[in-house]
Design a protein around this motif. Sequence first.
Motif, short mmCIF file in Angstrom:
data_model
loop_
_atom_site.label_atom_id
_atom_site.label_comp_id
_atom_site.label_asym_id
_atom_site.label_seq_id
_atom_site.Cartn_x
_atom_site.Cartn_y
_atom_site.Cartn_z
N GLN A 49 0.82 -1.20 0.00
CA GLN A 49 0.00 0.00 0.00
C GLN A 49 0.86 1.26 0.00
O GLN A 49 2.00 1.25 0.49
N LEU A 50 0.29 2.33 -0.54
CA LEU A 50 0.95 3.64 -0.47
C LEU A 50 1.04 4.11 0.98
O LEU A 50 2.04 4.70 1.40
N SER A 51 -0.02 3.84 1.75
CA SER A 51 -0.05 4.21 3.16
C SER A 51 -0.51 3.01 3.97
O SER A 51 -1.49 2.35 3.59
N PRO A 52 0.15 2.70 5.10
CA PRO A 52 -0.26 1.54 5.89
C PRO A 52 -1.38 1.86 6.87
O PRO A 52 -1.84 0.98 7.59
N GLY A 53 -1.83 3.11 6.90
CA GLY A 53 -2.77 3.58 7.91
C GLY A 53 -2.14 4.73 8.65
O GLY A 53 -0.92 4.86 8.69
N ASN A 54 -2.96 5.58 9.23
CA ASN A 54 -2.42 6.82 9.80
C ASN A 54 -2.72 6.99 11.28
O ASN A 54 -2.79 8.12 11.77
N GLU A 55 -2.85 5.91 12.01
CA GLU A 55 -3.01 6.02 13.45
C GLU A 55 -1.64 6.20 14.10
O GLU A 55 -0.65 5.58 13.68
N THR A 56 -1.60 6.99 15.14
CA THR A 56 -0.33 7.45 15.72
C THR A 56 0.61 6.32 16.08
O THR A 56 1.79 6.35 15.74
N HIS A 57 0.10 5.29 16.77
CA HIS A 57 1.00 4.30 17.37
C HIS A 57 1.17 3.04 16.52
O HIS A 57 1.89 2.12 16.94
N LEU A 58 0.54 2.97 15.37
CA LEU A 58 0.76 1.82 14.49
C LEU A 58 2.14 1.90 13.85
O LEU A 58 2.53 2.95 13.34
N LYS A 59 2.87 0.79 13.89
CA LYS A 59 4.20 0.73 13.28
C LYS A 59 4.16 -0.26 12.12
O LYS A 59 3.82 -1.43 12.30
N ALA A 60 4.52 0.22 10.95
CA ALA A 60 4.38 -0.59 9.74
C ALA A 60 5.73 -1.14 9.28
O ALA A 60 6.80 -0.63 9.64
N PHE A 61 5.66 -2.18 8.44
CA PHE A 61 6.83 -2.68 7.73
C PHE A 61 6.94 -1.91 6.41
O PHE A 61 5.95 -1.77 5.68
N VAL A 62 8.12 -1.41 6.10
CA VAL A 62 8.32 -0.62 4.89
C VAL A 62 9.20 -1.38 3.91
O VAL A 62 10.11 -2.12 4.30
N THR A 63 8.90 -1.24 2.63
CA THR A 63 9.71 -1.84 1.57
C THR A 63 9.77 -0.87 0.40
O THR A 63 9.39 0.30 0.55
N GLU A 64 10.27 -1.32 -0.74
CA GLU A 64 10.36 -0.47 -1.92
C GLU A 64 9.73 -1.16 -3.12
O GLU A 64 9.88 -2.37 -3.30
N LEU A 65 9.06 -0.37 -3.94
CA LEU A 65 8.55 -0.84 -5.21
C LEU A 65 9.52 -0.39 -6.30
O LEU A 65 9.75 0.80 -6.47
N GLU A 66 10.10 -1.36 -7.01
CA GLU A 66 11.03 -1.02 -8.11
C GLU A 66 10.27 -1.09 -9.43
O GLU A 66 9.70 -2.10 -9.80
N ARG A 67 10.28 0.01 -10.14
CA ARG A 67 9.59 0.09 -11.43
C ARG A 67 10.50 -0.39 -12.55
O ARG A 67 11.73 -0.49 -12.37
N PRO A 68 9.93 -0.72 -13.71
CA PRO A 68 10.75 -1.22 -14.82
C PRO A 68 11.88 -0.29 -15.23
O PRO A 68 12.93 -0.74 -15.70
N ASP A 69 11.69 1.02 -15.04
CA ASP A 69 12.75 1.97 -15.41
C ASP A 69 13.76 2.18 -14.30
O ASP A 69 14.65 3.03 -14.40
N GLY A 70 13.65 1.41 -13.20
CA GLY A 70 14.62 1.49 -12.12
C GLY A 70 14.23 2.43 -10.99
O GLY A 70 14.89 2.44 -9.95
N ARG A 71 13.21 3.24 -11.20
CA ARG A 71 12.78 4.14 -10.13
C ARG A 71 12.23 3.34 -8.95
O ARG A 71 11.58 2.33 -9.13
#
Length: 347
Positions: A49-71
């Motif tokens: 997801q673009l956002s994991p949710g916006n509650e103050t104390h929630l801690k999310a796992f973050v990763t990266e989306l690699e696009r075909p052009d390398g971005r």
Amino acid sequence: MSLPASPWWTPERHADRRPFLLARQRVQAALRAFFGGRDFVEVETPILQLSPGNETHLKAFVTELERPDGRRTPRYLHTSPEFTAKKLLAAGEERLFIFARVFRNGERTALHHPEFTMLEWYRAEETYEALMRDCADLLAATAEAVGAREFHFGGHVCDVGLVPERLTVAEAFDRFAGIDLMATAGIAGNDRDGLWRAARAAGIRVAEDDSWADVFTRVMVEKIEPFLGIGRPTILCEYPISEAALARPKLSDPRVAERFELYVCAVELANAFGELTDAQEQRRRFVQWMDEKERIYGERYPIDEDFLAALAIMPEASGIALGFDRLVMLAAGARRIEDVLWAPVAP
């Protein structure tokens, strides 16, 4: 010196856990039939997801989306399927349910796990009172699936065949802590000092820099939650509006929200809302919570603009999130959440 526990995949340990896992399978099949018989559609929602949710104390796992052009762009493992479910309500779905694998970082106790299953369901054009009835019926269906009407945990017993007790948060504060909660709760803001003094007088240790929300949580954890869902299920409802992230205000008293939680054996099983559909108010809350998150943790999560756009056309609805692993744990008599997970993550 005691030896460390063997890994979950050793045959001996798996043999001990297998009855719980088979109970999980029976409960999940029963609940799919439960919702199917009520004209619900099962959906699968994306985990990234673009956002994991916006509650103050929630801690999310973050990763990266690699696009075909390398971005590369940041993405998060969702903490709930809620944002996507509400987009589906905006698209025209009227009744839907999801068995969603969700992820919350920094959580690991007998009742918490960083990777777990959330059962969520939503009803368009229906109030959260309908969800209260769902909860009673769902507990009965679960009991039938495991052949046990009484659930056990932490030395407590709960007869889930009994109609749940309905208790407002204000009533619970008065009954279990002797605190007049609503004297400190308002629409525009809360009386932090008033609640702080009342909690201290009730014998609760509070810190000088505790906010109103901090004190509220301390009272809930120490004085109220240990007594809920004992003997019969408890539906704790009408939370102060500041403690209802995505819920709309109650028309008869806008100081409180259309929010309830379901408790069995002093364990919180589910969290339900009469859903907020005011996109402007939802944005205000998101910004407020992310400002607070940045102050406490030094980070903030993006706001899903697509979600806010969908919220503006979403019909009136009610929705609920239930911890499926906790439900199975209580129904099967397991001691901890990892007993009902097929492959728990390594410590």
